[in-house]
Motif scaffolding. Structure first.
Motif: not given
Ligand SMILES: O=C(O)CC[SeH]
Length: 431
Positions: A27-33, A249-251
């Motif tokens: 999984t990836t963290p969320l971009e701030p944007e 949640h993979k990008f």
């Protein structure tokens, strides 16, 4: 969060400063944007999208924008995008729709006055063979277990096409050989989550379409693109698929999913698994989170993301060989004749005491996995995916899946390789 290399505004929230995350295929963290866009939507677009007052109109507009974003991301039209709760639901919706379409084609044949098929409103009259599904033997559990359930429930016959032990991917000829008159769906993932190997989806679709003309039952084509989006270009129409699974949640987006359907309910069958308030044009009723605002980030930055991840992964592989020696390092994700994801390094450090989980638990800073996150319940058994790709058992037992992200730097790689060196030294010093 930690300083990053400036390429993108990615940070690892809520993590100890000294940890290095290298499990981006999990999984990836969320971009701030994205976090900002979601927060904004929570404040301003909280209404029921079906309501006519401002909060509802804003919610409806937010969903429309997200739909357009996702469509652009995968080369489709907004009306081709059906939002789901995640990749698992999207994959299940494909199997459900393909079986319904098969049953409809059987009933149509019966209604065509085909006397020896007696009329039967059960799911498929006993006169017709059960629908046949083809998947690969390295699919995500949401495909594999769905097919397994349909087989056990006597709703379908299933063929698992084995990946080649030479290329690590499904070979088109092997899929074609598995096709039967009652085949109604072929579902092959676009890229594998453990090896990073990419499957020949475009060629497969071309070859299947070339043989479909003379068939009574249409063969529907699906690819689960969860691991590919955000790492490599994904163009559903260029691939030629009828369905394509998208996972946020993979990008660096929220944990929601979507299904690309080439003309849902018209060109391509789509049958709801649930019924309710009419959302998603009744294909998938019920409210859920929609915003995937960061599609623009991927669309405008993908070449940089891809080249950065590839550079970082290659540097990681160089450093592993430099520190441990080429004879002690086996790359389980190296299949010279196959394309693979830019960010995935599946590696085994050879030695009798260096099982993957032991090495990771001896690392102080590296956060990674030995394989798919949803397989953690399998204990210490080597990954069936690696074994299916021909990796010997004692090598697969030592596998580490290191998947880098947009913001992973070469400095992070140096820290991780040193951490691995210390962990191996510790494990090998134990008597
Ligand atoms: O491969 C992973 O970790 C994500 C799917 Se379970």
């Amino acid at each position: 969060g930690r300083p990053f290399d400036g390429l993108v505004h990615t940070y690892i929230p809520d993590m100890d400063e000294d940890k290095i995350y290298m499990d981006y295929n999990a999984t990836t963290p969320l971009e701030p944007e994205v976090i900002q866009a979601i927060t904004k939507a929570l404040h301003e677009a909280w209404g029921n999208p079906s309501s006519s007052y401002t909060a509802g109109v804003k919610a409806k507009a937010a969903i429309a924008q997200a739909r357009e974003n996702v469509a652009r991301l995968v080369g489709g039209k907004p009306e081709d995008i059906i939002f789901t709760s995640g990749g698992t639901e999207a994959n299940n919706l494909v199997f459900h729709s393909a079986l319904e379409a098969y049953r409809e084609s059987c009933r149509t044949a019966e209604q065509g006055g085909d006397s020896h098929h007696h009329r039967d409103n059960s799911r498929t009259s006993s006169a017709w063979p059960r629908p046949h599904l083809i998947i690969s033997n390295v699919e995500h559990d949401s495909v594999r277990l769905t097919a397994e359930h349909l087989l056990k429930d006597a709703q379908a016959d299933v063929t698992l096409v084995a990946v080649s032990k030479v290329t690590g991917r499904v070979e088109v000829e092997d899929v074609l050989t598995a096709v039967r008159p009652n085949t109604c769906l072929i579902s092959i993932m676009m890229a594998n989550n453990e090896t990073g190997v990419m499957m020949p989806i475009r060629e497969l679709c071309q070859r299947i379409r070339s043989v479909s003309g003379q068939r009574h039952h249409r063969i529907l084509l699906h690819t689960d693109a969860a691991q590919a989006i955000g790492k490599v270009g994904v163009d559903a129409r260029d691939l030629g698929v009828d369905y394509l699974t998208i996972v946020g949640h993979k990008f660096y987006a929220p944990r929601i999913g979507a299904l690309y359907v080439n003309g849902p309910g018209s060109t391509t069958p789509l049958h709801p698994m649930m019924f309710g308030g009419g959302q998603e044009r009744n294909f998938r009723p019920g409210y859920g989170w929609r915003p995937i605002p960061n599609a623009e980030l991927v669309i405008s930055n993908l070449p940089e993301y891809e080249s950065h991840m590839l550079d970082t992964r290659k540097y990681l592989e160089e450093r592993l060989q430099a520190v441990f020696g080429k004879e002690r390092i086996h790359f389980n994700s190296h299949f010279p004749d196959s394309e693979s994801l830019p960010n995935t390094c599946n590696v085994s450090i050879l030695g009798p005491r260096l099982q993957g989980r032991k090495v990771l638990s001896s690392c102080r800073r590296l956060l990674a996995s030995v394989g798919a996150a949803c397989h953690t319940h399998r204990g210490d058994r080597p990954s069936h995916i690696l074994l299916s790709c021909g990796i010997p058992e004692e090598v697969a037992a030592n596998a580490l899946r290191l998947s880098v992200g947009r913001g992973t730097s070469r400095a992070d790689v140096d820290v991780v390789v040193e951490d691995l060196r210390n962990a191996v030294e510790t494990l090998e010093s134990l008597n």
